[in-house]
Enzyme design. Structure first.
Site, PDB file in Angstrom:
ATOM      1  N   MET A 180      36.707  41.531  39.146  1.00 45.41           N
ATOM      2  CA  MET A 180      36.140  42.821  38.750  1.00 45.41           C
ATOM      3  C   MET A 180      36.367  43.102  37.261  1.00 45.41           C
ATOM      4  SD  MET A 180      34.562  43.772  41.290  1.00 45.41           S
ATOM      5  CE  MET A 180      34.418  43.667  43.065  1.00 45.41           C
ATOM      6  N   HIS A 203      27.885  37.653  45.487  1.00 49.96           N
ATOM      7  CA  HIS A 203      27.674  39.104  45.614  1.00 49.96           C
ATOM      8  C   HIS A 203      27.151  39.384  47.025  1.00 49.96           C
ATOM      9  CE1 HIS A 203      26.924  43.211  44.368  1.00 49.96           C
ATOM     10  NE2 HIS A 203      25.754  43.129  44.974  1.00 49.96           N
ATOM     11  N   ARG A 213      37.504  42.849  25.205  1.00 47.59           N
ATOM     12  CA  ARG A 213      37.124  41.772  26.129  1.00 47.59           C
ATOM     13  C   ARG A 213      37.331  40.406  25.496  1.00 47.59           C
ATOM     14  NH1 ARG A 213      35.166  44.343  30.218  1.00 47.59           N
ATOM     15  NH2 ARG A 213      34.013  46.253  29.899  1.00 47.59           N
ATOM     16  N   ASN A 268      37.078  34.976  49.705  1.00 45.61           N
ATOM     17  CA  ASN A 268      36.169  33.898  49.290  1.00 45.61           C
ATOM     18  C   ASN A 268      36.941  32.760  48.644  1.00 45.61           C
ATOM     19  OD1 ASN A 268      33.197  34.439  49.762  1.00 45.61           O
ATOM     20  ND2 ASN A 268      33.907  36.436  49.029  1.00 45.61           N
TER      21      ASN A 268
END
Ligand code: GAR
EC number: 2.1.2.2
Length: 218
Positions: free
Chosen positions: A91, A110, A66, A14
């Site tokens: 991911m 998606h 994170r 993509n």
């Protein structure tokens, strides 16, 4: 010309579709940077071969931290004056804070007709559900995975002897068509968000004559 970063973790097909579209005259966005969170992502070499700057910001050393990973990511995006983000098979989940900061400026793709079949193995999910039409969705990113205001969708027929791989290949062709078009809409301020949904202006209305029926009865 909007400055776009593409975030990848793997193959980057993509990403390649976006880079190729953005190279065309008149495209309203420039792919200024590709960032991979994995050093072994094959897409890095593809981006470089296309003359796009690449950076690796490994997420693994951050483990569950994170916010720590995102601090570095945000600093890099700021440094490169990035205005829009496209996730292309990225991911790694984001914190709600990072997502809020980029709300309306970060797209994901998606390979299903969301809200059906989010998460892992969307093609297996689609085949097990027995749907006769599947497709791909470009949406704004919200904290929930594979959800958020839908910018564009493309559909393909599902056939009886499809496997997850054959369906994935057909859907991937659609992904490569819709992602550049969705980015074009975003980069030209042609997408509006009202609550949980998007509206599109400037000559991008659906053709009401386009009907996909599956299976086709001969
Ligand atoms: C694509 O099929 C994309 O839709 C999917 O990962 C693949 C990445 O391929 N994304 C998701 O499943 C997001 N939940 P690519 O690296 O060749 O673009």
């Amino acid at each position: 010309m909007r400055r776009v970063a593409i975030l990848i973790s793997g193959r980057g097909s993509n990403m390649t579709a976006l880079i190729e579209a953005a190279a065309a005259d008149g495209f309203p966005a420039e792919i200024a940077l590709v960032i991979s969170n994995r050093v072994d992502a094959p897409g890095i070499a593809t981006a470089q071969a296309n003359g796009v700057k690449t950076l690796v910001i490994e997420s693994k050393p951050f483990g569950k931290d994170r916010a720590g990973f995102e601090k570095l990511l945000q600093a890099t995006l700021d440094e490169h004056k990035i205005e829009l983000i496209c996730l292309g098979g990225f991911m790694r989940l984001f914190t709600a804070e990072f997502v809020r900061h980029w709300y309306g400026r970060m797209l994901n793709i998606h390979p299903s007709l969301l809200p059906s079949f989010p998460g892992l193995d969307p093609h297996g999910q689609a085949l097990r559900a027995g749907v006769k039409i599947s497709g791909a969705t470009v949406h704004f990113v919200i904290p929930e995975t594979d959800a958020g205001p839908i910018v564009m969708q493309g559909a393909v027929a599902v056939v009886d002897d499809d496997t997850p791989d054959t369906l994935a290949a057909r859907v991937l062709d659609i992904e490569h068509k819709i992602y550049p078009q969705a980015l074009r809409l975003l980069a030209t301020n042609s997408v509006g968000i009202t609550g949980d949904t998007c509206t599109t202006s400037t000559g991008a209305s659906a053709s009401l004559d386009d009907t996909l029926i599956s299976p086709t009865v001969i």
